[in-house]
Design an enzyme around this catalytic site. Sequence first.
Site, short mmCIF file in Angstrom:
data_model
loop_
_atom_site.label_atom_id
_atom_site.label_comp_id
_atom_site.label_asym_id
_atom_site.label_seq_id
_atom_site.Cartn_x
_atom_site.Cartn_y
_atom_site.Cartn_z
CE1 TYR A 1 -3.04 2.79 2.37
CE2 TYR A 1 -3.93 2.16 0.15
CZ TYR A 1 -3.98 2.81 1.39
OH TYR A 1 -4.80 3.91 1.39
NE ARG B 1 -1.37 5.48 0.64
CZ ARG B 1 -0.78 5.52 1.90
NH1 ARG B 1 0.22 4.61 1.87
NH2 ARG B 1 -0.88 6.21 2.97
CG ASP B 2 -7.14 7.18 -0.36
OD1 ASP B 2 -7.50 7.84 0.66
OD2 ASP B 2 -8.19 6.57 -0.93
CB SER C 1 -5.34 6.68 2.89
OG SER C 1 -6.51 6.39 4.04
CG ASP D 1 -9.05 2.57 -1.39
OD1 ASP D 1 -8.65 3.00 -0.28
OD2 ASP D 1 -10.01 1.42 -1.39
CG ASP E 1 -11.48 3.76 8.31
OD1 ASP E 1 -10.43 3.09 7.84
OD2 ASP E 1 -12.77 3.78 8.42
O1 LIG Z 1 -28.50 4.04 -8.31
N1 LIG Z 1 -27.38 3.70 -9.35
O2 LIG Z 1 -27.61 2.80 -10.20
C1 LIG Z 1 -26.19 3.83 -9.04
C2 LIG Z 1 -25.08 3.54 -9.63
C3 LIG Z 1 -23.74 3.98 -9.55
C4 LIG Z 1 -23.42 4.64 -8.35
O3 LIG Z 1 -22.21 5.32 -8.35
C5 LIG Z 1 -21.57 4.65 -7.40
O4 LIG Z 1 -21.75 4.94 -6.04
C6 LIG Z 1 -21.01 4.25 -5.12
C7 LIG Z 1 -21.25 4.50 -3.59
O5 LIG Z 1 -22.71 4.06 -3.41
C8 LIG Z 1 -19.48 4.55 -5.06
O6 LIG Z 1 -18.79 3.76 -4.38
C9 LIG Z 1 -17.79 4.35 -3.44
O7 LIG Z 1 -16.91 5.07 -4.24
C10 LIG Z 1 -15.76 5.60 -3.20
C11 LIG Z 1 -14.63 5.96 -4.21
O8 LIG Z 1 -15.07 7.15 -4.87
C12 LIG Z 1 -15.25 4.68 -2.20
O9 LIG Z 1 -14.44 5.32 -1.24
C13 LIG Z 1 -13.24 4.87 -1.02
O10 LIG Z 1 -13.39 3.92 0.18
C14 LIG Z 1 -12.24 2.87 0.51
C15 LIG Z 1 -13.01 2.19 1.59
O11 LIG Z 1 -13.67 1.34 0.97
C16 LIG Z 1 -11.27 4.18 1.28
O12 LIG Z 1 -10.20 3.35 1.68
C17 LIG Z 1 -11.15 5.20 0.15
O13 LIG Z 1 -10.32 6.13 0.85
C18 LIG Z 1 -12.34 5.82 -0.33
O14 LIG Z 1 -11.83 6.61 -1.44
C19 LIG Z 1 -16.40 4.09 -1.45
O15 LIG Z 1 -16.00 2.95 -0.60
C20 LIG Z 1 -17.52 3.35 -2.49
O16 LIG Z 1 -18.77 2.85 -1.80
C21 LIG Z 1 -18.96 4.41 -6.53
O17 LIG Z 1 -17.50 4.94 -6.61
C22 LIG Z 1 -20.05 4.91 -7.51
O18 LIG Z 1 -19.60 4.45 -8.84
C23 LIG Z 1 -24.39 5.03 -7.45
C24 LIG Z 1 -26.11 4.57 -7.83
MG LIG Z 2 -8.70 4.37 3.21
#
Ligand SMILES: O=[N+]([O-])c1ccc(O[C@@H]2O[C@H](CO)[C@@H](O[C@@H]3O[C@H](CO)[C@@H](O[C@@H]4O[C@H](CO)[C@@H](O)[C@H](O)[C@H]4O)[C@H](O)[C@H]3O)[C@H](O)[C@H]2O)cc1
Ligand SMILES: [Mg+2]
Length: 362
Positions: free
Chosen positions: A87, A92-93, A99, A139, A317
């Site tokens: 990592y 990153r991130d 992070s 990520d 986090d």
């Molecule tokens: O209704 N619909 O049909 C529909 C379709 C598509 C939709 O869009 C989707 O919506 C999702 C959310 O629901 C988004 O998911 C989130 O994306 C973030 C990054 O962008 C993640 O963040 C990371 O999390 C890591 C730990 O897991 C951290 O370590 C890290 O630092 C942190 O950056 C979240 O977990 C993750 O839940 C999707 O991108 C997005 O494409 C929405 C609706």
């Molecule tokens: Mg994280």
Amino acid sequence: TTAPDAGNPFNGYTIYLSPYYADEVVAAAAAISDATQKAKALRVKDIPTFIWFDVIAKTPQLGVYLADADAKAKASGEKYLVQIVVYDLPDRDCAAAASNGEFSIINNGMNNYRRYIDQLVAEIKKYPDVRIVAVIEPDSLANLVTNLNVAKCSGAQDAYKQGTTYAIQQLNAVGVYMYLDAGHAGWLGWPANLNPAAKLFSDLYKAAGSPQFVRGLATNVANYNALNAASPDPVTQGNPNYDEMHYINQLAPQLTSGGFPAHFIVDQGRSGVQGLRQAWGDWCNVYGAGFGMHPTLNTGSSLIDAIVWIKPGGECDGTSNTSAARYDSHCGIASAHKPAPEAGTWFQAYFENLVKNANPPL
Ligand SMILES: O=[N+]([O-])c1ccc(O[C@@H]2O[C@H](CO)[C@@H](O[C@@H]3O[C@H](CO)[C@@H](O[C@@H]4O[C@H](CO)[C@@H](O)[C@H](O)[C@H]4O)[C@H](O)[C@H]3O)[C@H](O)[C@H]2O)cc1
Ligand SMILES: [Mg+2]
């Protein structure tokens, strides 16, 4: 080591307990006055978690752990397996701030990253009898599926692909069993994201020469989703893949047909309680979370090698300090436990809740 053992790399191995995490837990338990909670907390030190190599300065420590595991193996006659997280990509991130790592692309990041991987490999070479399972770059590739609209992610696209390719090729050469990070059901599990995700992972795997020790993908790293939800959490509304099992069952055949016959490991370290989040995208220090299903090979699916604890529960986090350089707004929202320290540092109040809310109970 030329070829991997067939099947589940965890089979027949004793998982090495991280002394780093054990020390954190013992100190945390010492700060708990309630006798029942203190006893429960102490049980956590005997549950295996992954050891995160989030800065290059930690790479010599891998040799210390491998030497310790090697000694324990020789003393006990058991075969030992050390679980690590790679990592340290530059930039990153890229879609968050909490992070952000030590290396940046514009400041010699790729050379620094290769040096980081080379230093891990140098330690690994010294202890050929200890098995290593590595989660590769949480990520990173997941952000390339959904966040190319984020400037920092589109700018990091080549670095993430070249970096993870270098990592899997170098680690493959020294027999490290690998699972690439694949986000979670609420990220890449949305139907619209599944095929692009499968394409990205299988293309990268094949372009790297289909490294034999790349066993598959890791899901739900540092997230809170159920493996098998009794009923869909309301925040999953609209996504039929409302838990990790549904996500994996949909993703696996697309990977196989793409030339990447992947197996999986699933993080359940903080998945004990569902229905906590206001939105599925809430990822930072989600308030009320509990330690989840304990690590096991009895996963209920031939696709899943192991249930594991990848994110060590109690390590933060991200900071809730709005004036901090790495402040991310997701760590300030209603569902985020506040006040919170910097990412990776110990979050005592959070750990105490993980213990209290553990399901199954500790
Ligand atoms: O209704 N619909 O049909 C529909 C379709 C598509 C939709 O869009 C989707 O919506 C999702 C959310 O629901 C988004 O998911 C989130 O994306 C973030 C990054 O962008 C993640 O963040 C990371 O999390 C890591 C730990 O897991 C951290 O370590 C890290 O630092 C942190 O950056 C979240 O977990 C993750 O839940 C999707 O991108 C997005 O494409 C929405 C609706
Ligand atoms: Mg994280």
